[in-house]
Scaffold this motif. Structure first.
Motif, PDB file in Angstrom:
ATOM      1  N   VAL A 196       0.837  -1.207   0.000  1.00  0.00           N
ATOM      2  CA  VAL A 196       0.000   0.000   0.000  1.00  0.00           C
ATOM      3  C   VAL A 196       0.874   1.261   0.000  1.00  0.00           C
ATOM      4  N   ILE A 197       1.990   1.224   0.706  1.00  0.00           N
ATOM      5  CA  ILE A 197       2.902   2.383   0.719  1.00  0.00           C
ATOM      6  C   ILE A 197       3.486   2.611  -0.668  1.00  0.00           C
ATOM      7  N   ALA A 198       3.961   1.542  -1.305  1.00  0.00           N
ATOM      8  CA  ALA A 198       4.523   1.665  -2.655  1.00  0.00           C
ATOM      9  C   ALA A 198       3.460   2.128  -3.650  1.00  0.00           C
ATOM     10  N   GLY A 199       2.225   1.654  -3.472  1.00  0.00           N
ATOM     11  CA  GLY A 199       1.136   2.063  -4.351  1.00  0.00           C
ATOM     12  C   GLY A 199       0.812   3.536  -4.220  1.00  0.00           C
ATOM     13  N   LEU A 200       0.800   4.026  -2.990  1.00  0.00           N
ATOM     14  CA  LEU A 200       0.537   5.448  -2.754  1.00  0.00           C
ATOM     15  C   LEU A 200       1.683   6.312  -3.271  1.00  0.00           C
ATOM     16  N   VAL A 201       2.907   5.843  -3.078  1.00  0.00           N
ATOM     17  CA  VAL A 201       4.073   6.569  -3.593  1.00  0.00           C
ATOM     18  C   VAL A 201       3.998   6.686  -5.111  1.00  0.00           C
ATOM     19  N   ALA A 202       3.680   5.563  -5.774  1.00  0.00           N
ATOM     20  CA  ALA A 202       3.614   5.555  -7.238  1.00  0.00           C
ATOM     21  C   ALA A 202       2.557   6.512  -7.767  1.00  0.00           C
ATOM     22  N   SER A 203       1.513   6.733  -6.993  1.00  0.00           N
ATOM     23  CA  SER A 203       0.440   7.631  -7.427  1.00  0.00           C
ATOM     24  C   SER A 203       0.677   9.067  -6.974  1.00  0.00           C
ATOM     25  N   GLY A 204       1.826   9.313  -6.351  1.00  0.00           N
ATOM     26  CA  GLY A 204       2.178  10.673  -5.945  1.00  0.00           C
ATOM     27  C   GLY A 204       1.632  11.111  -4.603  1.00  0.00           C
ATOM     28  N   LYS A 205       1.026  10.204  -3.851  1.00  0.00           N
ATOM     29  CA  LYS A 205       0.453  10.534  -2.548  1.00  0.00           C
ATOM     30  C   LYS A 205       1.490  10.284  -1.451  1.00  0.00           C
ATOM     31  N   LEU A 206       2.526  11.112  -1.447  1.00  0.00           N
ATOM     32  CA  LEU A 206       3.648  10.912  -0.525  1.00  0.00           C
ATOM     33  C   LEU A 206       3.251  11.097   0.924  1.00  0.00           C
ATOM     34  N   ASP A 207       2.433  12.098   1.205  1.00  0.00           N
ATOM     35  CA  ASP A 207       2.044  12.363   2.591  1.00  0.00           C
ATOM     36  C   ASP A 207       1.243  11.200   3.165  1.00  0.00           C
ATOM     37  N   VAL A 221      13.631  -3.679   5.064  1.00  0.00           N
ATOM     38  CA  VAL A 221      14.405  -2.873   4.129  1.00  0.00           C
ATOM     39  C   VAL A 221      13.573  -2.479   2.905  1.00  0.00           C
ATOM     40  N   VAL A 222      12.616  -3.335   2.517  1.00  0.00           N
ATOM     41  CA  VAL A 222      11.798  -3.033   1.344  1.00  0.00           C
ATOM     42  C   VAL A 222      10.894  -1.834   1.607  1.00  0.00           C
ATOM     43  N   SER A 223      10.278  -1.792   2.776  1.00  0.00           N
ATOM     44  CA  SER A 223       9.390  -0.671   3.098  1.00  0.00           C
ATOM     45  C   SER A 223      10.174   0.630   3.261  1.00  0.00           C
ATOM     46  N   TRP A 224      11.342   0.565   3.891  1.00  0.00           N
ATOM     47  CA  TRP A 224      12.195   1.754   4.001  1.00  0.00           C
ATOM     48  C   TRP A 224      12.593   2.250   2.605  1.00  0.00           C
ATOM     49  N   THR A 225      13.005   1.327   1.748  1.00  0.00           N
ATOM     50  CA  THR A 225      13.455   1.702   0.408  1.00  0.00           C
ATOM     51  C   THR A 225      12.316   2.280  -0.421  1.00  0.00           C
ATOM     52  N   ALA A 226      11.114   1.718  -0.283  1.00  0.00           N
ATOM     53  CA  ALA A 226       9.960   2.238  -1.033  1.00  0.00           C
ATOM     54  C   ALA A 226       9.708   3.700  -0.694  1.00  0.00           C
ATOM     55  N   MET A 227       9.838   4.039   0.591  1.00  0.00           N
ATOM     56  CA  MET A 227       9.590   5.416   1.027  1.00  0.00           C
ATOM     57  C   MET A 227      10.738   6.335   0.596  1.00  0.00           C
ATOM     58  N   ILE A 228      11.964   5.858   0.727  1.00  0.00           N
ATOM     59  CA  ILE A 228      13.135   6.644   0.295  1.00  0.00           C
ATOM     60  C   ILE A 228      13.055   6.920  -1.201  1.00  0.00           C
ATOM     61  N   ASP A 229      12.761   5.873  -1.963  1.00  0.00           N
ATOM     62  CA  ASP A 229      12.684   6.016  -3.420  1.00  0.00           C
ATOM     63  C   ASP A 229      11.570   6.977  -3.826  1.00  0.00           C
ATOM     64  N   GLY A 230      10.476   6.987  -3.058  1.00  0.00           N
ATOM     65  CA  GLY A 230       9.386   7.913  -3.332  1.00  0.00           C
ATOM     66  C   GLY A 230       9.830   9.360  -3.233  1.00  0.00           C
ATOM     67  N   TYR A 231      10.589   9.669  -2.200  1.00  0.00           N
ATOM     68  CA  TYR A 231      11.086  11.040  -2.031  1.00  0.00           C
ATOM     69  C   TYR A 231      12.052  11.422  -3.162  1.00  0.00           C
ATOM     70  N   VAL A 232      12.856  10.457  -3.592  1.00  0.00           N
ATOM     71  CA  VAL A 232      13.775  10.739  -4.697  1.00  0.00           C
ATOM     72  C   VAL A 232      12.996  10.975  -5.980  1.00  0.00           C
ATOM     73  N   THR A 258      18.153   0.374  -2.218  1.00  0.00           N
ATOM     74  CA  THR A 258      18.276   1.544  -1.349  1.00  0.00           C
ATOM     75  C   THR A 258      19.437   2.421  -1.804  1.00  0.00           C
ATOM     76  N   VAL A 259      20.568   1.791  -2.070  1.00  0.00           N
ATOM     77  CA  VAL A 259      21.762   2.538  -2.467  1.00  0.00           C
ATOM     78  C   VAL A 259      21.533   3.249  -3.801  1.00  0.00           C
ATOM     79  N   VAL A 260      20.883   2.564  -4.738  1.00  0.00           N
ATOM     80  CA  VAL A 260      20.602   3.182  -6.040  1.00  0.00           C
ATOM     81  C   VAL A 260      19.706   4.407  -5.862  1.00  0.00           C
ATOM     82  N   SER A 261      18.714   4.314  -4.988  1.00  0.00           N
ATOM     83  CA  SER A 261      17.842   5.465  -4.718  1.00  0.00           C
ATOM     84  C   SER A 261      18.654   6.634  -4.165  1.00  0.00           C
ATOM     85  N   LEU A 262      19.609   6.338  -3.287  1.00  0.00           N
ATOM     86  CA  LEU A 262      20.441   7.398  -2.716  1.00  0.00           C
ATOM     87  C   LEU A 262      21.363   8.014  -3.774  1.00  0.00           C
ATOM     88  N   VAL A 263      21.880   7.180  -4.668  1.00  0.00           N
ATOM     89  CA  VAL A 263      22.717   7.703  -5.759  1.00  0.00           C
ATOM     90  C   VAL A 263      21.892   8.641  -6.638  1.00  0.00           C
TER      91      VAL A 263
END
Length: 481
Positions: A196-207, A221-232, A258-263
């Motif tokens: 659900v977090i990744a789905g909301l991120v993909a639709s632009g609903k970051l908040d 790590v997957v949930s953390w990365t999904a949120m990090i990648d959303g901000y990127v 995660t590392v790729v998102s940070l790069v």
């Protein structure tokens, strides 16, 4: 029934060193199937299975289907499956899944329909396989029907079914129904929350995604990365790094994604120093610089102004993919190393990496910067004739630029007109070429010639829109002058 391509009378089985009199049972057949390393060996084992009358064994049939599809022999897998008079639900599931992962999800959906029509009852594993087929073919409406059937057949309480259905809704951009599934779930696991977090991120609903993220009872790590990648993705790199710091404080080890998102965040910020730190972090923590991470690093270094570091990463990579080659070729061209970009493309061909349309944008751009019309024609012909790539707007724009720069318009004007095009005219002619789908260098040159001679735009469109596709084939003997 016998499988025509491997009947007992015609098959040669040197792979087996057992006598005809020795008993060949299901266990032996399964053992031989496990040892198969290619399709030829699989057919030999299958012939033995037929000879000893083991085609009733659905475990063996499922293994044959799995292996056949993994070797890219989906028709053979279908043939094997069709030999069964009464496949059990597990065997139906394996065949549906084989269609989906082999790139034929529509056939998986049709097979599920056949399963129902012939009176075979799905089990709780059937639904996720069918839903995944719907996801792969974007068949949301049929997916809704599967959702209703799962409820009717009392399989909806299964967490795996719910998670897969929720994923389908989000992948098909039906955010509301995806959220409804999540809200009604009595039991949730980490995958449910992450979906659900990744789905909301993909639709632009970051908040909304962040709010749910903070409510998660446990994060991986997957949930953390999904949120990090959303901000990127939505250009908030500072938030991405703040979240990464929290992730480290909670002792969650990052993965390659995660590392790729940070790069990518460093690329967005244009921060060479921070990008270098992330690169060092990945090396110090044992991350292999493979195609995914390596390509991101090349792009980051190039856009942060250090072509040396970008090329160093490229040269030290043990494995590269098409995106890696494209990124390095483009980076060389952007930084003024046009000859090196062309040389790298030639190395790419020698490495048997098949280029795509993006590759040739980089190559033709390098030709433009070198003002080399002859090379531009050569690579445009190579793209269309040898690789069969349909030109896109950027390719035509490069060719127009090459012709106008080289003034190679057969001295179009007798009044001293140089034949140059404005930026707007350049774009207009490129769009006309795209619409006309011209691939012949001569046809492209004629159209630019006419437009440069101030022929009316509407007349040009009329002149070329009627050109048949048969007249637009590249003639290498005429174009390589």
């Amino acid at each position: 029934m016998k499988v025509a391509c491997c009947t007992p009378d015609t098959i040669n089985v040197p792979y087996f060193r057992t006598s005809e009199t020795k008993r060949f049972g299901s266990q032996e057949a399964l053992m031989f199937l496990e040892k198969c390393s290619n399709f030829k060996q699989l057919k030999q084992v299958h012939g033995k299975i037929i000879r000893f009358g083991l085609t009733y064994d659905q475990l063996l049939i499922r293994k044959l289907v799995q292996l056949s599809s993994s070797y890219g022999k989906l028709n053979y897998a279908t043939l094997v499956f069709d030999q069964l008079n009464a496949p059990d639900a597990f065997t139906w599931n394996v065949m549906i899944r084989a269609y989906t992962i082999s790139g034929s999800p529509e056939k998986g959906i049709l097979l599920f329909k056949d399963m129902l029509c012939h009176g075979f009852e799905p089990d709780k594993f059937t639904y996720p396989f069918v839903i995944n087929a719907c996801m792969a073919s974007s068949a949301l409406d049929f997916g809704r029907g599967v959702h209703a059937l799962a409820i009717k057949m009392r399989f909806w309480g299964d967490l795996y079914v719910q998670n897969t259905m929720m994923n389908l809704y989000f992948k098909c951009e039906d955010v509301d129904d995806g959220c409804k599934v999540f809200d009604k779930m009595r039991v949730r696991n980490v995958f449910s929350w992450t979906t659900v977090i990744a789905g909301l991120v993909a639709s632009g609903k970051l908040d909304a995604a962040r709010e749910l993220f903070e409510q998660m009872p446990s994060k991986n790590v997957v949930s953390w990365t999904a949120m990090i990648d959303g901000y990127v993705k939505y250009k908030q790199p500072i938030e991405a790094f703040n979240l990464f710091e929290r992730m480290q404080d909670e002792n969650v080890r990052p993965n390659e994604y995660t590392v790729v998102s940070l790069v990518k965040a460093c690329t967005e910020m244009g921060s060479f120093k921070l990008g270098k730190r992330i690169h060092d972090f990945s090396l110090n923590n044992g991350f292999e610089i493979g195609p995914f991470l390596g390509t991101a690093l090349i792009d980051m270094y190039s856009k942060c102004g250090s072509l040396y570091d970008a090329r160093t990463v490229f040269d030290t990579m043990k494995a590269r993919n098409l995106a890696t080659w494209n990124t390095m070729i483009t980076s060389l061209g952007v930084h003024g190393f046009r000859n090196e970009a062309i040389t790298l493309f030639e190395e790419m061909e020698k490495a048997n990496e098949v280029p795509d349309a993006i590759t040739f944008v980089g190559v033709l751009s390098a030709c433009v910067h070198m003002n080399n019309l002859e090379q531009g024609q050569k690579y445009f012909n190579l793209m269309t004739d040898h690789y069969g790539i349909t030109p896109i707007l950027e390719h035509y724009t490069c060719m127009i630029e090459l012709y106008t720069r080289a003034n190679n318009l057969d001295e179009v004007s007798t009044s001293g007109n140089t034949g140059s095009l404005s930026i707007e005219e350049n774009h207009n002619v490129a769009e006309l070429l795209l619409e006309s789908k011209l691939t012949s260098i001569d046809d492209i040159q004629k159209l630019i010639h006419k437009h440069c001679g101030d022929l009316g735009f509407s007349e040009l469109a009329l002149d070329h829109s009627s050109t048949s596709s048969s007249e637009m084939q590249v003639d290498i003997s005429q174009t390589n002058r």
